[in-house]
Design a protein around this motif. Structure first.
Motif, PDB file in Angstrom:
ATOM      1  N   ARG A   8       0.830  -1.207   0.000  1.00 55.11           N
ATOM      2  CA  ARG A   8       0.000   0.000   0.000  1.00 55.11           C
ATOM      3  C   ARG A   8       0.862   1.253   0.000  1.00 55.11           C
ATOM      4  N   ARG A  12       0.961   4.136  -2.828  1.00 59.75           N
ATOM      5  CA  ARG A  12       0.702   5.534  -2.494  1.00 59.75           C
ATOM      6  C   ARG A  12       1.844   6.424  -2.982  1.00 59.75           C
ATOM      7  N   THR A  15       1.620   6.959  -6.638  1.00 60.60           N
ATOM      8  CA  THR A  15       0.607   7.956  -6.981  1.00 60.60           C
ATOM      9  C   THR A  15       1.136   9.360  -6.753  1.00 60.60           C
ATOM     10  N   PRO A  47     -11.782  15.547  -5.609  1.00 59.46           N
ATOM     11  CA  PRO A  47     -11.806  15.019  -4.239  1.00 59.46           C
ATOM     12  C   PRO A  47     -10.888  13.808  -4.049  1.00 59.46           C
ATOM     13  N   ALA A  48     -10.769  12.981  -5.084  1.00 58.61           N
ATOM     14  CA  ALA A  48      -9.875  11.818  -4.985  1.00 58.61           C
ATOM     15  C   ALA A  48      -8.428  12.264  -4.877  1.00 58.61           C
ATOM     16  N   TYR A  50      -7.406  15.027  -3.608  1.00 59.97           N
ATOM     17  CA  TYR A  50      -7.199  15.651  -2.307  1.00 59.97           C
ATOM     18  C   TYR A  50      -6.920  14.630  -1.203  1.00 59.97           C
ATOM     19  N   ARG A  51      -7.047  13.367  -1.522  1.00 58.56           N
ATOM     20  CA  ARG A  51      -6.628  12.349  -0.546  1.00 58.56           C
ATOM     21  C   ARG A  51      -5.104  12.252  -0.486  1.00 58.56           C
ATOM     22  N   TYR A  52      -4.438  12.837  -1.483  1.00 61.44           N
ATOM     23  CA  TYR A  52      -2.977  12.777  -1.552  1.00 61.44           C
ATOM     24  C   TYR A  52      -2.322  14.137  -1.272  1.00 61.44           C
ATOM     25  N   ASP A  54      -3.223  18.054   0.410  1.00 69.32           N
ATOM     26  CA  ASP A  54      -4.231  18.771   1.187  1.00 69.32           C
ATOM     27  C   ASP A  54      -4.695  20.055   0.521  1.00 69.32           C
TER      28      ASP A  54
END
Length: 268
Positions: A8, A12, A15, A47-48, A50-52, A54
């Motif tokens: 994982r 990450r 990405t 929004p996706a 913004y998971r990576y 801020d």
């Protein structure tokens, strides 16, 4: 023992790397580098993404760090092609490599070296400043600006050890300037055999000489990047060469200029 990243964590990080790569490609193409634009290029929703990251400001800091790492890698290659005991050749080769990188990567140069502000955040808030007019100026430390500044300052210190060029004494500096320069000096991490600072450790006068040399190099390259001088001055490297010779006179290396000029031109 360093822990092995989990699957994982690797995904990450991959990405994160893709986000930066896409943002830099948009930047090089002169496109909008917004969170929305990057997300669209990656097949994601904002929004996706913004998971990576801020914020848009964080995205720009990540992009800036990637750019600085590439610039330093380019300059390192140029520096290491010269003899390790020849700081004059190393600093000239590195400066010339920086100029060539800047002329080749104008949009990225503008972002981290010459932009008054970053692209405005999509939430309507005030843009975050992304400007560097000094080697130790306004970008956040995590952007990589310190990495860039440390590269040149390390060679500069070795240059002084070898050539012992004149540097202003504290008494010769304006008191307000002296106070600022003293604030730039960090406590030495290494001392010599007598417990004093290592040779070439910064003094206020040395930092002032360094900043003056940087301002000339930076100013000349910026004028060239934005085409604010005659095209022939850029294509021939004449303005850059004259600037480096002017700097060399203050650093007591002008007597070696024929040799150093050939090294600089090899980077054009």
């Amino acid at each position: 023992m360093t822990a092995v990243p989990t699957r994982r964590e690797r995904q990450r990080q991959a990405t994160f790397d893709e986000i930066v790569d896409v943002a830099r490609r948009l930047l090089r193409d002169g496109e909008d580098v917004s969170v929305r634009a990057v997300a669209q290029e990656m097949g994601l929703t904002p929004p996706a993404l913004y998971r990576y990251v801020d914020s848009h400001a964080e995205l720009m800091v990540r992009v800036a760090r990637s750019i600085f790492e590439d610039v330093v890698a380019t300059m390192t290659t140029a520096r290491d092609a010269q003899a390790p005991d020849d700081p004059a050749a190393q600093i000239v080769a590195s400066a010339a490599a920086f100029r060539t990188w800047a002329l080749t990567n104008r949009h990225e140069f503008q972002l981290v070296f010459a932009s008054a502000t970053s692209t405005a955040p999509e939430d309507g808030s005030a843009p975050e400043p992304l400007v560097m007019t000094s080697l130790d100026a306004c970008l956040p430390e995590e952007s990589g600006v310190k990495l860039f500044g440390a590269f040149f300052s390390e060679i500069f210190g070795r240059l002084w050890v070898k050539y012992q060029f004149d540097i202003p004494a504290d008494a010769d500096l304006d008191p307000e300037l002296l106070e600022v320069l003293r604030g730039e000096i960090k406590a030495p991490e290494v001392t010599d055999a007598l417990g004093g600072p290592t040779p070439g450790a910064p003094t206020p006068g040395m930092i002032w000489m360094f900043e003056r040399a940087w301002s000339r190099l930076y100013g000349t390259v910026t004028l060239e990047v934005f085409g604010h001088v005659h095209p022939a001055f850029i294509s021939t490297g004449a303005l850059f060469g004259a600037t480096m010779l002017d700097i060399g006179r203050e650093l007591s290396i002008e007597g070696e200029w024929p040799r150093l000029q050939a090294i600089a031109r090899a980077q054009y």
